[in-house]
Write an enzyme that holds these catalytic residues in place. Sequence first.
Site, short mmCIF file in Angstrom:
data_model
loop_
_atom_site.label_atom_id
_atom_site.label_comp_id
_atom_site.label_asym_id
_atom_site.label_seq_id
_atom_site.Cartn_x
_atom_site.Cartn_y
_atom_site.Cartn_z
N SER B 72 0.81 -1.22 0.00
CA SER B 72 0.00 0.00 0.00
C SER B 72 0.85 1.27 0.00
O SER B 72 0.33 2.36 -0.23
CB SER B 72 -0.95 0.01 1.21
OG SER B 72 -0.23 0.26 2.38
N LYS B 109 1.05 4.85 6.70
CA LYS B 109 0.34 5.63 5.68
C LYS B 109 0.91 7.05 5.68
O LYS B 109 1.62 7.46 6.59
CB LYS B 109 -1.17 5.70 6.01
CG LYS B 109 -1.91 4.37 5.97
CD LYS B 109 -2.13 3.84 4.57
CE LYS B 109 -2.73 2.44 4.56
NZ LYS B 109 -1.79 1.38 4.92
#
Lengths: 423, 153
Positions: B72, B109
Amino acid sequence: MNTPCFALVDCNSFYASCEKLFRPDLKHRPVVVLSNNDGCVVARSSEAKCLGIRMAVPAYQIQDLIQQKQIFVFSSNYALYADISNRVMTTLEGLAPAVEVYSIDEAFLDLKVLENQDMEVFGQHIRQTVDRWIGVPVSVGIAPTKTLAKLANHAAKQYPGTHGVVDLRDPARQRRLLDLMPVREVWGIGPRMEKHLEQMGIRTAGHLADCDPGVMRRTFSVTIERTIRELNGEVCIGLDEEPAAKQQIICSRSFSQRITQFQDMREAISSYAIRAAEKLREENRYARSITVFLRTNRFNPHEPQYTPSASTELALPTLDSRDINETALELLRSIYRDGYRYMKAGVMLGDFYEPGVYQQNLFEQGQERPRSKALMTTLDRINHSGLGRLFFASEGIRKDWAMKRAHLSPRYTTSWKDLPKVN
Amino acid sequence: MNALPALKPAEIVTLIGRADEFPRLPIPLYLDSVPAGFPSPAQDYVERALDLNELLVKRPAATYFVRAQGDSMIEAGIHPGDILVVDRSLEARHGDIVIAALNGELTVKRLETQPQARLVPMNSAYAPIDIPEEANLELFGVVTNVVHSLRQP
């Protein structure tokens, strides 16, 4: 001249907090950590305390509660706790002028040079820094003596309104807290002393503070005199000083499985003896008395019980692992009996001497081994370097009897293989 | 076969110093010795070997290593199996790569604080995660470096 000021910084439910650090799913969940061999509860998160789990309760007694309330159980992960502890202590060393690491989760700070600062604010700064940088919560107690700082810390933990910091420099505030605190919460007051004091009607820290220090010294010891003076704000215990020297060193564990063979027991006793000798040298003391004890499982009425112990006094106090090991093994041979299932064993050292103070009696025999101190220093240095480990052949290599750790968490911070995973 | 244009060494890599061969002992021997005779002419030139820790870990007490899983964050140069250096002492800012606690798990993230708080994967195959204002976003720390091995062991 600066007035004295100490802080005690204590990590809240330290082992449980370490277990939660990389497990956000456990943030508000009850967590307990078990002692060596998964025997007893040695740490409880605040949620576990709320469920009524007591300290030191044997794990088997709370099995049902663990199931019902979905309590998360961990074996002691010393590699993790030692690393986190070291981070906390290093951080404190950067925040305060002088730091005494008191235990794995407590440190005293000497704050006398900062005295003009707002101590409440400084305490919060310590708390927030450790919480943010390392991720474990701490409480801070600030006071003119170490004994009062201990009590202040206790109050900081007990009363949520303090937000984890209690500044106990104000004498009126000291008095209020002393009257609230049971005498057993006072630093250096053990269960035996508590009983003596109770018989004299001394139940709170305030009662103790009001005692005549001279009378108490004559009744008990100089230790309690110092405690009383410290409770009244007079510094008697400086940084890096203990209220009282330890009277014994004990190395003892429960085995992962019952021991029934002499060879296994020999290895266990040998490792405890050598570990005890190492502790002795850490305190730079010599011991003259050595005790070995064995235990079968007293909770199992169907098994034959045997709980022997044997002691001896050496001709000369020693700190040599070889003397302590050989003597412990001799003692073991004198008490070991086949046909029992041993659950636990230990080695205890006592009758301590400072280096060079022992006066040899004219008729006493015995001689220190040549270059004993130098050899032991080398041994300790190699073993503390982390590069390798020297051990006695009698300790054994396989250690089948070593402890059970069924709920061990990963070595998150000390092994590349065990790093926390992120998605 | 296509001929490659010749590169000057300096365009390929730049040598920034000798790597530390003995990371456990970065301090040269004899640094503190008291010479009895003439001082060694080399003594003034004693320098410490380079230590990667110095570059990657500014605050050891507050620095943790974690291992990345999944893809990701591939566009941020974070590959599965990479080791991330996480500094908890840093204040997270808009645009930082952070480790956050999300649904009881640690996740890496990109943090956006405006126009609204969200955690953004750096891979177009994944959708950003909005953090509602009333929810308290829990940050573990700020990622400062990625350790990515290029050669298979």
